[in-house]
Motif scaffolding. Sequence first.
Motif, PDB file in Angstrom:
ATOM      1  N   SER A 204       0.799  -1.250   0.135  1.00 38.11           N
ATOM      2  CA  SER A 204       0.072   0.092  -0.110  1.00 38.11           C
ATOM      3  C   SER A 204       0.769   1.173   0.081  1.00 38.11           C
ATOM      4  O   SER A 204       0.583   2.099  -0.590  1.00 38.11           O
ATOM      5  CB  SER A 204      -0.881   0.009   1.132  1.00 38.11           C
ATOM      6  OG  SER A 204      -1.874  -1.123   1.178  1.00 38.11           O
ATOM      7  N   LEU A 205       2.048   1.381   0.952  1.00 36.27           N
ATOM      8  CA  LEU A 205       2.944   2.289   0.852  1.00 36.27           C
ATOM      9  C   LEU A 205       3.452   2.599  -0.367  1.00 36.27           C
ATOM     10  O   LEU A 205       3.768   3.408  -0.813  1.00 36.27           O
ATOM     11  CB  LEU A 205       3.804   2.374   2.263  1.00 36.27           C
ATOM     12  CG  LEU A 205       3.112   2.477   3.414  1.00 36.27           C
ATOM     13  CD1 LEU A 205       4.095   2.070   4.536  1.00 36.27           C
ATOM     14  CD2 LEU A 205       2.556   4.182   3.670  1.00 36.27           C
ATOM     15  N   ASN A 206       3.888   1.557  -0.726  1.00 37.78           N
ATOM     16  CA  ASN A 206       4.798   1.678  -2.269  1.00 37.78           C
ATOM     17  C   ASN A 206       3.765   2.164  -3.359  1.00 37.78           C
ATOM     18  O   ASN A 206       4.220   3.072  -4.099  1.00 37.78           O
ATOM     19  CB  ASN A 206       5.171   0.191  -2.733  1.00 37.78           C
ATOM     20  CG  ASN A 206       6.039   0.292  -4.327  1.00 37.78           C
ATOM     21  OD1 ASN A 206       7.260   0.806  -4.052  1.00 37.78           O
ATOM     22  ND2 ASN A 206       5.331  -0.201  -5.205  1.00 37.78           N
ATOM     23  N   ASN A 207       2.374   1.818  -3.232  1.00 34.31           N
ATOM     24  CA  ASN A 207       1.481   2.466  -4.211  1.00 34.31           C
ATOM     25  C   ASN A 207       1.427   4.074  -4.017  1.00 34.31           C
ATOM     26  O   ASN A 207       1.117   4.687  -4.878  1.00 34.31           O
ATOM     27  CB  ASN A 207       0.142   1.700  -4.280  1.00 34.31           C
ATOM     28  CG  ASN A 207      -1.022   2.154  -5.338  1.00 34.31           C
ATOM     29  OD1 ASN A 207      -1.604   3.017  -5.130  1.00 34.31           O
ATOM     30  ND2 ASN A 207      -0.864   1.529  -6.339  1.00 34.31           N
ATOM     31  N   ALA A 208       1.217   4.299  -2.701  1.00 38.00           N
ATOM     32  CA  ALA A 208       1.141   5.770  -2.285  1.00 38.00           C
ATOM     33  C   ALA A 208       2.439   6.696  -2.780  1.00 38.00           C
ATOM     34  O   ALA A 208       2.209   7.545  -3.333  1.00 38.00           O
ATOM     35  CB  ALA A 208       0.754   5.955  -1.045  1.00 38.00           C
ATOM     36  N   MET A 209       3.509   6.013  -2.664  1.00 37.25           N
ATOM     37  CA  MET A 209       4.899   6.630  -3.305  1.00 37.25           C
ATOM     38  C   MET A 209       4.843   6.712  -4.791  1.00 37.25           C
ATOM     39  O   MET A 209       5.140   7.970  -5.244  1.00 37.25           O
ATOM     40  CB  MET A 209       5.902   6.128  -2.632  1.00 37.25           C
ATOM     41  CG  MET A 209       6.271   6.138  -1.140  1.00 37.25           C
ATOM     42  SD  MET A 209       6.163   7.767  -0.410  1.00 37.25           S
ATOM     43  CE  MET A 209       6.978   7.362   1.165  1.00 37.25           C
ATOM     44  N   GLU A 210       4.372   5.803  -5.268  1.00 39.72           N
ATOM     45  CA  GLU A 210       4.379   5.826  -6.896  1.00 39.72           C
ATOM     46  C   GLU A 210       3.244   7.162  -7.157  1.00 39.72           C
ATOM     47  O   GLU A 210       3.527   7.796  -8.147  1.00 39.72           O
ATOM     48  CB  GLU A 210       3.685   4.358  -7.310  1.00 39.72           C
ATOM     49  CG  GLU A 210       5.095   3.528  -7.173  1.00 39.72           C
ATOM     50  CD  GLU A 210       6.188   3.771  -8.063  1.00 39.72           C
ATOM     51  OE1 GLU A 210       5.915   4.380  -9.172  1.00 39.72           O
ATOM     52  OE2 GLU A 210       7.232   3.118  -7.664  1.00 39.72           O
ATOM     53  N   TYR A 211       2.275   7.245  -6.560  1.00 36.79           N
ATOM     54  CA  TYR A 211       1.323   8.219  -6.860  1.00 36.79           C
ATOM     55  C   TYR A 211       1.962   9.644  -6.489  1.00 36.79           C
ATOM     56  O   TYR A 211       1.708  10.482  -7.169  1.00 36.79           O
ATOM     57  CB  TYR A 211       0.163   8.275  -5.870  1.00 36.79           C
ATOM     58  CG  TYR A 211      -1.040   9.218  -5.953  1.00 36.79           C
ATOM     59  CD1 TYR A 211      -1.717   9.340  -7.191  1.00 36.79           C
ATOM     60  CD2 TYR A 211      -1.059  10.249  -4.969  1.00 36.79           C
ATOM     61  CE1 TYR A 211      -2.576  10.284  -7.310  1.00 36.79           C
ATOM     62  CE2 TYR A 211      -2.002  11.287  -5.018  1.00 36.79           C
ATOM     63  CZ  TYR A 211      -2.851  11.129  -6.173  1.00 36.79           C
ATOM     64  OH  TYR A 211      -3.583  12.340  -6.257  1.00 36.79           O
ATOM     65  N   ALA A 212       2.735   9.546  -5.463  1.00 39.58           N
ATOM     66  CA  ALA A 212       3.478  10.969  -5.253  1.00 39.58           C
ATOM     67  C   ALA A 212       4.370  11.319  -6.267  1.00 39.58           C
ATOM     68  O   ALA A 212       4.460  12.528  -6.806  1.00 39.58           O
ATOM     69  CB  ALA A 212       4.543  10.624  -3.933  1.00 39.58           C
ATOM     70  N   VAL A 213       5.039  10.357  -6.936  1.00 36.45           N
ATOM     71  CA  VAL A 213       5.752  10.568  -7.973  1.00 36.45           C
ATOM     72  C   VAL A 213       4.918  11.246  -9.311  1.00 36.45           C
ATOM     73  O   VAL A 213       5.365  11.991 -10.087  1.00 36.45           O
ATOM     74  CB  VAL A 213       6.569   9.423  -8.473  1.00 36.45           C
ATOM     75  CG1 VAL A 213       7.424   9.404  -9.891  1.00 36.45           C
ATOM     76  CG2 VAL A 213       7.736   8.945  -7.243  1.00 36.45           C
ATOM     77  N   GLU A 214       3.938  10.330  -9.457  1.00 34.71           N
ATOM     78  CA  GLU A 214       2.824  10.725 -10.650  1.00 34.71           C
ATOM     79  C   GLU A 214       2.329  12.141 -10.591  1.00 34.71           C
ATOM     80  O   GLU A 214       2.446  12.654 -11.812  1.00 34.71           O
ATOM     81  CB  GLU A 214       1.938   9.517 -10.564  1.00 34.71           C
ATOM     82  CG  GLU A 214       0.725  10.038 -11.452  1.00 34.71           C
ATOM     83  CD  GLU A 214      -0.445   9.012 -11.314  1.00 34.71           C
ATOM     84  OE1 GLU A 214      -1.715   9.284 -11.520  1.00 34.71           O
ATOM     85  OE2 GLU A 214       0.005   7.930 -10.942  1.00 34.71           O
ATOM     86  N   ILE A 215       2.114  12.728  -9.229  1.00 33.80           N
ATOM     87  CA  ILE A 215       1.842  13.986  -9.249  1.00 33.80           C
ATOM     88  C   ILE A 215       2.735  15.093  -9.329  1.00 33.80           C
ATOM     89  O   ILE A 215       2.498  16.447  -9.149  1.00 33.80           O
ATOM     90  CB  ILE A 215       0.429  14.131  -7.852  1.00 33.80           C
ATOM     91  CG1 ILE A 215       1.103  13.789  -6.723  1.00 33.80           C
ATOM     92  CG2 ILE A 215      -0.622  13.199  -8.350  1.00 33.80           C
ATOM     93  CD1 ILE A 215       0.293  14.256  -5.713  1.00 33.80           C
TER      94      ILE A 215
END
Length: 458
Positions: A204-215
């Motif tokens: 879940s945290l990895n997905n959140a960090m990928e989202y942070a990169v995305e935005i």
Amino acid sequence: MGKTTFSVRFWAIKTYKGTRVTTHTVRWIVDGREWKEPFRTLAHAESFRAQLMTAARQGEAFSIATGRPISWQREETVLTWFTFTLSYVEAKWRYAAPNHRRGIAEALIDATEALLTKENGAPDTAIRRAALRWAYSERVRDTTEPPRDLAMALKWLETNTVPMTAFEEPGKGALLTRGVLDRISRTKDGRTAAANTANRKRMSLNNAMEYAVEIGALPSNPLKAVKWVKPRTLTSVDPRVVINVEQARRFLAAVQRRGTQGPRMKAFFGLMYFAALRPEEVVDLRLEHLVNLPENGWGEMRLTHAEPRAGSRWTNSGKVRERRALKHRAEGETRGVPIHPELSAMLREHIQEFGTGANGRIFIGPRGGLMTDRAYLKVFHEARADAFTTTEGGSPLMAVPYDLRHACVSTWLNAGVPAPQVAEWAGHSVNVLLRVYAKCIHGQQGEAMRRIWDATKS
């Protein structure tokens, strides 16, 4: 500054009249992503929307990370971890199943505890965690006002979590990331968390960090820059939990003896043992699913949905359970399962004695309501204690209801039913089936050793 865009659109203010408060929500789109800001008065909402529209008309760029005009960033605090997580939850909410939403919240709550900037003046841990659970439920956050103690905790969190830029700082970023990984690997009281739990939270945290990169909130995923050994997880069923048919019949007979509730649950548990249904599939079972229920011989059922328990905070309806597609299947897919003659008799007796509830629901409480977890777990543990010997009761044997499903699948495999057929009935892929139940396939070692002897003897 992060990525910016001139692609901005505005929607009308949305007004929600709840039982206690009225919320006016400003909604706008920045580079294809929706942003929302709730207000208690229409005047404040209209003023905020007007400021956004003025900035857009004047040709000002908007930040993809914050959804605000870039000029506002000079006046506002930097994007903090807590603010980012609210944005992430909002982006994931509509696409995630209720249990997935809860899993995301659990991971973010633990991570946030490792990313506080100070402890002095911090709310009590229990209050702080309760406030985060409130904040990470979009349904609750958009329709209710937080209690006073939670509101104070949320206000404190707004200014007391690390800025996202801290993950970019040499040395400090790695320490923060390790701190987060360490926290999700422990329980609230400091004990080592179950490996499956820790790995699920890390995903879940990895997905959140990928989202942070995305935005554009982070240049890269900090989790990928840290070497971290994942806890080893148990990938196969422990054979010690699997009951045999004699033990299963003892258990079902003990269920039948459990006062007024037990008789309502004999077929409930029978479906797990004889048909390998998951608990959420049994809860959803309707009369229409029983394609054939003969007095003698095998019958057939065709499952269409399941009702997993997620908790009212995480469902769209606000109910504890929410009806969804079958696990690992697309909406509209079904699954056929044979009905063992013994199970067929149980179901016919159950329907004759207790009838059905709304929409043909087969398992209902005494007052016609949904069969609750608390009710069937109480009967399960009482019947287990009644049915098993002291030695059996002190062992891992059938410690939880799901072990009845494990016993059924193991029985099918050991009876020689081809793995693809078992996988279809149980709702697994063949690869997962053989990996999960590899240790529960008995009776083939002798034949294997005979073949090796024949191949190697002189």
